[in-house]
Write a protein that holds these residues in place. Structure first.
Motif, PDB file in Angstrom:
ATOM      1  N   GLY A 121       0.647  -2.007   0.108  1.00  0.00           N
ATOM      2  CA  GLY A 121      -0.125   0.293   0.200  1.00  0.00           C
ATOM      3  C   GLY A 121       0.519   1.945  -0.008  1.00  0.00           C
ATOM      4  O   GLY A 121       1.885   1.724   0.514  1.00  0.00           O
ATOM      5  N   THR A 122       0.607   2.502  -0.802  1.00  0.00           N
ATOM      6  CA  THR A 122       0.671   3.451  -0.662  1.00  0.00           C
ATOM      7  C   THR A 122      -0.497   5.111   0.636  1.00  0.00           C
ATOM      8  O   THR A 122      -1.159   4.162   0.801  1.00  0.00           O
ATOM      9  CB  THR A 122       0.334   4.544  -1.853  1.00  0.00           C
ATOM     10  N   PRO A 123       0.217   5.206   1.132  1.00  0.00           N
ATOM     11  CA  PRO A 123      -0.284   6.810   2.432  1.00  0.00           C
ATOM     12  C   PRO A 123      -1.413   7.080   1.791  1.00  0.00           C
ATOM     13  O   PRO A 123      -2.379   7.111   1.965  1.00  0.00           O
ATOM     14  CB  PRO A 123       0.369   7.679   2.483  1.00  0.00           C
ATOM     15  N   SER A 124      -1.993   7.144   0.414  1.00  0.00           N
ATOM     16  CA  SER A 124      -2.990   7.596   0.136  1.00  0.00           C
ATOM     17  C   SER A 124      -4.299   6.435  -0.568  1.00  0.00           C
ATOM     18  O   SER A 124      -5.346   6.718   0.233  1.00  0.00           O
ATOM     19  CB  SER A 124      -2.482   7.639  -1.740  1.00  0.00           C
ATOM     20  N   ALA A 129       0.194   2.477   5.842  1.00  0.00           N
ATOM     21  CA  ALA A 129       1.255   1.645   4.821  1.00  0.00           C
ATOM     22  C   ALA A 129       2.548   2.323   5.401  1.00  0.00           C
ATOM     23  O   ALA A 129       3.270   1.954   5.459  1.00  0.00           O
ATOM     24  CB  ALA A 129       1.605   2.211   3.450  1.00  0.00           C
ATOM     25  N   PRO A 130       2.681   3.120   5.644  1.00  0.00           N
ATOM     26  CA  PRO A 130       3.670   4.712   6.587  1.00  0.00           C
ATOM     27  C   PRO A 130       4.176   3.431   7.419  1.00  0.00           C
ATOM     28  O   PRO A 130       6.010   3.498   8.131  1.00  0.00           O
ATOM     29  CB  PRO A 130       3.086   5.822   6.692  1.00  0.00           C
ATOM     30  N   ALA A 133       5.777   0.645   6.620  1.00  0.00           N
ATOM     31  CA  ALA A 133       6.845   0.758   6.015  1.00  0.00           C
ATOM     32  C   ALA A 133       8.184   1.227   7.457  1.00  0.00           C
ATOM     33  O   ALA A 133       9.761   0.449   7.931  1.00  0.00           O
ATOM     34  CB  ALA A 133       7.225   1.972   5.655  1.00  0.00           C
ATOM     35  N   GLU A 134       7.381   2.004   8.631  1.00  0.00           N
ATOM     36  CA  GLU A 134       8.759   2.632   9.611  1.00  0.00           C
ATOM     37  C   GLU A 134       9.185   1.387  10.648  1.00  0.00           C
ATOM     38  O   GLU A 134      10.058   1.077  10.915  1.00  0.00           O
ATOM     39  CB  GLU A 134       7.554   3.604  10.349  1.00  0.00           C
ATOM     40  N   LEU A 135       7.625   0.381  10.860  1.00  0.00           N
ATOM     41  CA  LEU A 135       8.136  -0.488  11.385  1.00  0.00           C
ATOM     42  C   LEU A 135       9.003  -1.900  11.119  1.00  0.00           C
ATOM     43  O   LEU A 135      10.436  -2.166  11.316  1.00  0.00           O
ATOM     44  CB  LEU A 135       6.969  -1.816  11.709  1.00  0.00           C
ATOM     45  N   ALA A 136       9.117  -1.588   9.537  1.00  0.00           N
ATOM     46  CA  ALA A 136      10.445  -2.826   8.556  1.00  0.00           C
ATOM     47  C   ALA A 136      11.769  -1.882   8.856  1.00  0.00           C
ATOM     48  O   ALA A 136      12.850  -2.565   9.285  1.00  0.00           O
ATOM     49  CB  ALA A 136       9.895  -3.165   7.475  1.00  0.00           C
ATOM     50  N   ARG A 137      11.394  -1.081   9.400  1.00  0.00           N
ATOM     51  CA  ARG A 137      12.700  -0.358   9.273  1.00  0.00           C
ATOM     52  C   ARG A 137      13.436   0.295   9.839  1.00  0.00           C
ATOM     53  O   ARG A 137      15.001  -0.320  10.385  1.00  0.00           O
ATOM     54  CB  ARG A 137      12.430   1.291   8.748  1.00  0.00           C
ATOM     55  N   ALA A 197       9.697   7.066   5.845  1.00  0.00           N
ATOM     56  CA  ALA A 197       9.127   5.701   5.096  1.00  0.00           C
ATOM     57  C   ALA A 197       7.567   5.399   4.304  1.00  0.00           C
ATOM     58  O   ALA A 197       7.202   4.650   4.244  1.00  0.00           O
ATOM     59  CB  ALA A 197       9.197   4.983   6.549  1.00  0.00           C
ATOM     60  N   GLY A 198       7.801   6.798   4.818  1.00  0.00           N
ATOM     61  CA  GLY A 198       5.624   6.872   4.443  1.00  0.00           C
ATOM     62  C   GLY A 198       5.721   6.749   2.606  1.00  0.00           C
ATOM     63  O   GLY A 198       5.264   7.243   2.646  1.00  0.00           O
TER      64      GLY A 198
END
Length: 224
Positions: A121-124, A129-130, A133-137, A197-198
């Motif tokens: 997914g994307t933020p939109s 999604a963000p 992504a931040e958790l994975a990062r 990340a998002g």
């Protein structure tokens, strides 16, 4: 036993079976409604307060369920973050089954895993999604809940490809290597990104990295 009594017995069994089916369907609808309510409550709180700052008790309260009910549906807060992947199981399997007769097993794997990549997914389109992504990062690897779901997805793809092309068409280890490579590339892309990340650009980079990893992992299939 007379013919009439036998008929009455069959009718009674049919009514009982129909009632059981209705009860099962009702319970399943209620389960899905509760699960969806918990996921929606968690999404609202994660976005408003942040993932780390949100507690399971707060999610349960927002969803109007007891904390123990939360654990009947999700193993952890992190588990809620990746519940969206459950619909991806069918998407991936259907993608493999939809290949033309001229395609081979590797093409079906590409199609299935490619469909999974597109569900990123994307933020939109996906408010979480963000946060994912931040958790994975931050974790520097695959979050456990994501790893579990990817394993399930691997099994669904494996079954779909073997159903279409035969038991010997694909090796489970090769498929696992492909999905593992794709997942690792996504984490690496997000971890090494200098953008937020998002940011849609970061997620686009992750998709591109995943597609490249899929192509490289396919060498094992083409040699097999």
């Amino acid at each position: 036993m007379t013919t009439r009594s036998m008929a009455n017995g069959d009718a009674t069994q049919a009514v009982a079976s129909e009632g059981t089916s209705r009860d099962t369907g009702r319970r399943e609808r209620k389960r899905r409604t509760t699960r969806d309510a918990i996921a929606a409550a968690a999404t609202e709180l994660f976005v408003a307060r942040g993932f780390a700052q949100t507690t399971i008790a707060e999610i349960a309260d927002r969803a109007d369920v007891a904390p123990r009910t939360f654990f009947l549906h999700f193993a952890s807060k992190e588990d809620v973050l990746f519940h969206h992947l459950e619909h991806s199981f069918d998407i991936a399997a259907d993608a493999a089954r939809s290949m033309p007769d001229s395609a081979d097993a590797w093409a079906a794997v590409q199609q299935a895993v490619g469909a999974l990549i597109e569900t990123l997914g994307t933020p939109s389109t996906d408010a979480l999604a963000p946060i994912r992504a931040e958790l994975a990062r931050r974790s520097g690897g695959l979050p456990p809940s994501l790893a579990v779901r990817l394993h399930t997805t691997q099994g669904r793809i494996l079954d779909a490809v073997r159903e279409r092309y035969g038991e010997r068409a694909i090796d489970a280890a090769h498929l696992g290597a492909c999905i593992g490579a794709v997942s690792a590339s996504a984490v690496d892309a997000l971890a090494g990104s200098t953008t937020t990340a998002g940011d849609p650009g970061a997620l686009d980079d992750a998709r591109a990295s995943m597609r490249h990893a899929l192509e490289r992992a396919g060498v094992g299939f083409r040699r097999g």
